[in-house]
Design an enzyme around this catalytic site. Structure first.
Site, mmCIF file in Angstrom:
data_model
loop_
_atom_site.group_PDB
_atom_site.id
_atom_site.type_symbol
_atom_site.label_atom_id
_atom_site.label_comp_id
_atom_site.label_asym_id
_atom_site.label_seq_id
_atom_site.Cartn_x
_atom_site.Cartn_y
_atom_site.Cartn_z
ATOM 1 N N CYS A 13 -54.786 -2.599 102.786
ATOM 2 C CA CYS A 13 -53.331 -2.782 102.874
ATOM 3 C C CYS A 13 -52.878 -3.757 101.794
ATOM 4 O O CYS A 13 -53.619 -4.656 101.389
ATOM 5 C CB CYS A 13 -52.899 -3.259 104.252
ATOM 6 N N CYS A 16 -52.823 -7.462 102.726
ATOM 7 C CA CYS A 16 -54.171 -8.050 102.712
ATOM 8 C C CYS A 16 -54.646 -8.268 101.277
ATOM 9 O O CYS A 16 -55.353 -9.239 100.992
ATOM 10 C CB CYS A 16 -55.147 -7.149 103.459
ATOM 11 N N ASP A 392 -37.353 19.031 73.013
ATOM 12 C CA ASP A 392 -37.536 19.269 71.588
ATOM 13 C C ASP A 392 -37.998 20.721 71.441
ATOM 14 O O ASP A 392 -38.672 21.251 72.325
ATOM 15 C CB ASP A 392 -38.593 18.307 71.039
#
Length: 696
Positions: A13, A16, A392
């Protein structure tokens, strides 16, 4: 100051990860540290041993290593590393049996459940108390207060269940996050560790990292190429899917470039190394993907700022729930303390905080496996909102290699063969891009004639060329160089209306004929534009230096709605700014070299065919490593799906917590419901994000 990068296993996480980073920074010999949560790495500025780093990550049982090791699910290893969870589960089961046999407060029941809490929640409580001492409020802190509070009021069973479900959800979260990281891990293992190199006339096996520029590498059928290089002998089909995402093998022969991690399918090759292993295209892709996964998208930045205020707010609400009803209304202190503890658990921000990064990590890794390099979550999120895209022409919509499409002779003085052989002899003296098209066509159709010697050659800047062959004066140039009769002008106009560039040739001022040249449109261009339109990318614009008729013809053929012609590279940048004023955010697709100013100006710059092109990798925000145009609609769909999943995750996480918190009003919220609501939401948002792994 030394700088070392380490791989981290078990980081599940982002909060953490932040705690781990701060713990490492607290080491006396460390000046600074930077955790890359997406790539599961930490860069340490200063000096720290692996043991010191693992101690800093002991609250999550993080494993640190200098070398990357691919992880896979191993049931025996998982059970062995989670022995405390197994014992806590057994003690909880025994405690429940004791509760039904002897009652809630029997010494056997209480002792067993306390044992379950102590063994299963030891690391949780220790980390939570340390955080509390530092006034650091994260999910560990909230859970620790909840468990201690449950023990104080004698809710042994629910305290043990909170510990157990939290531990299980933590493990499931780690497993899910590792799955999300698997795309980047798969890239890191595709290049071989060793290679056969010829040195001083002898073949020897060396580590890929020991290959130096100029080494001759022997690549046998079925072997992978260890570093970028150039073919010096042999020919073979190379599977480049790992780099470009192209499923069809590419034929390679003398002087062709090959890339690290690609597979030699059927032939023998000798390759001269042009880059070291750590400088290869594959290594750069891995590095850029890792950096991209660490870059926070705007949605994640917003959630992080929200969470910084949200967690303290939840603690204040929990305190209010626990104290106001007993103090103000004289209600049961024990009942409302229990409700306050449940609020702490359900209010844990884990599901909310993880909702965005896991989606970004998964999407960027999934794109990398398909040959699309996305340099950050912000570009992924921006592309998901864009309504206008500029292209382009050369090398993007077209193949980028002009070719002769047709020719027309006005005179019988020369045969088609003589006409083209004279034209190619003159064009051989020219540096114009169209010259190679004439020479290539002549060589393929008639063969070149070395006997044509060109004298008095002269370049007419921007208009054409002149020269004398066998005493005759020839001129090749654009229609503006010549005076055309109405009949000849009509023939030239018809060719130009088809999108062709016309060059004429005269002999002693007598027009002989003209050649129609065009840059062929990619076969996939029309389908690509249609797919983008289906994906609600409604405004497509062609930017080109060609004249209006060519731009109009190409736009019509592929389905592009608008075109802007006669543009210099600097003009394209100006037009992108104008498009931003008209449509808001704009994406620009180009080759990444002469389109660099426009790509940099666009909200999202997308470079085509970027494998091995340093300029494209550096300039573009998103790089399509191969020339496969289908990767562009795929990337747009991926960005849209990622945005939707992030929204779903945030709404689901907030809704779940809101509904659970509303149960406080009638006093129905329990620790069981709270832990299921919080951890269930965390697991579900993670699994929802993992759907991006299978995006096609």
């Amino acid at each position: 100051m030394t700088e070392e990068t380490y791989y981290v296993q078990g980081m599940s996480c982002s909060s953490c990860a932040k705690t781990f980073e701060e713990n490492v920074k607290a080491i006396d010999s460390v000046n600074d540290a930077d955790v890359n949560f997406g790539a599961s790495k930490i860069t340490v500025y200063g000096e720290a041993s692996v043991d010191e780093l693992e101690k800093a990550g002991s609250f999550e049982q993080l494993a640190i290593s200098k070398e990357f090791t691919q992880t896979s699910f191993d049931l025996k290893q998982t059970l062995a590393s989670n022995w405390n969870l197994l014992i806590a589960t057994c003690l909880l089961a025994i405690g429940l049996y004791g509760m039904f046999q002897f009652g809630d407060h029997h010494p056997f029941t209480v002792t067993t459940l306390i044992g379950s809490i102590a063994i299963g929640g030891y690391s949780l409580v220790i980390t939570g108390l340390k955080n509390l001492a530092k006034w650091r409020f994260d999910m560990m802190t909230l859970m620790t207060i909840a468990v201690i509070g449950a023990v104080i009021i004698g809710e042994w069973v629910e305290g043990a269940v909170v510990v157990l479900l939290f531990a299980i959800s933590e493990w499931l979260e780690k497993y899910s996050i590792d799955r999300a990281r698997s795309s980047i891990q798969s890239l890191m293992t595709i290049a071989p560790d060793t290679a056969t190199v010829r040195r001083n006339g002898h073949e020897e096996t060396v580590k890929a990292n020991d290959i130096i520029i100029g080494d001759t590498i022997i690549i046998r059928p079925g072997e992978k190429i260890p570093v970028d290089g150039t073919v010096t002998a042999g020919e073979s089909s190379i599977n480049q899917a790992a780099i470009t995402g192209e499923s069809v093998p590419t034929f390679k022969t003398m002087d062709d470039s090959v890339y690290a991690g690609t597979l030699n399918e059927d032939g023998y090759l000798e390759v001269a190394a042009t880059k070291r292993a750590d400088q290869s295209t594959l290594a750069r892709i891995i590095h850029l993907v890792e950096e991209a996964q660490n870059e926070k998208a705007p949605a994640q930045q917003l959630i992080d700022r929200f969470a910084a205020y949200y967690t303290p707010l939840i603690m204040i609400i929990a305190l209010g729930v626990a104290t106001i009803p007993p103090v103000v209304f004289g209600l049961s202190f024990e009942t409302w303390l229990y409700q306050g503890l449940a609020v702490l658990v359900v209010g844990c921000p884990c599901a909310l905080v993880i909702s965005t990064p896991v989606a970004i990590v998964t999407a960027i890794g999934s794109a990398a496996r398909h040959g699309v390099l996305i340099k950050g979550g912000s570009y992924l999120e921006t592309l998901g909102r864009i309504k206008a895209i500029a292209f382009d022409k050369t090398g993007t919509i077209t193949q980028g290699k002009p070719a002769v499409q047709n020719f027309h002779l006005f005179s019988n003085q020369l045969t088609p063969q003589s006409f083209f052989q004279i034209a190619s002899a003159l064009e051989a003296k020219s540096q114009h891009p169209l010259a190679q098209a004439v020479i290539q066509y002549t060589d393929n159709q008639f063969g070149l004639n070395d006997s044509h010697s060109v004298e008095a050659f002269k370049s007419l800047t921007g208009k054409g060329i002149q020269g004398r062959i066998d005493g005759q004066d020839y001129t090749i140039g654009s229609p503006s160089v010549f005076t055309l009769s109405p009949e000849k002008q009509l023939a030239v106009n018809e060719a130009q209306e088809q999108g062709h560039t016309v060059i004429l040739m005269s002999q002693n001022d007598n027009l002989l004929g003209f050649i129609s040249i065009a840059d062929p449109i990619r076969s996939a261009s029309k389908h690509m534009i249609q797919e983008l339109s289906d994906a609600k990318l409604t405004h497509s614009i062609l930017l080109t230096g060609d004249h209006d008729k060519t731009a109009q013809s190409i736009s019509k053929q592929v389905g592009i709605r608008h075109f802007i012609a006669k543009l210099l590279p600097a003009d394209k940048q100006t037009e992108v700014k104008n498009l931003q004023q008209s449509y808001g955010q704009v994406a620009m697709v180009g080759d990444g070299v002469n389109d660099a100013p426009a790509l940099a100006t666009a909200d999202v710059g997308i470079a085509m065919g970027s494998a091995g092109t340093d300029a494209a990798l550096e300039t573009a925000d998103i790089a399509l490593m191969g020339d496969d145009l289908s990767n562009l609609p795929y990337t747009v769909r991926l960005s849209r799906k990622t945005l939707n999943i992030i929204k779903q995750n945030i709404i689901f996480a907030l809704s779940t917590k809101t509904l659970a918190l509303l149960l406080v009003i009638p006093g129905w919220l329990t620790l069981w419901i709270a832990i299921l609501a919080d951890m269930g939401a965390t697991i579900l948002v993670t699994l929802n994000a993992l759907r991006l792994m299978n995006n096609r």
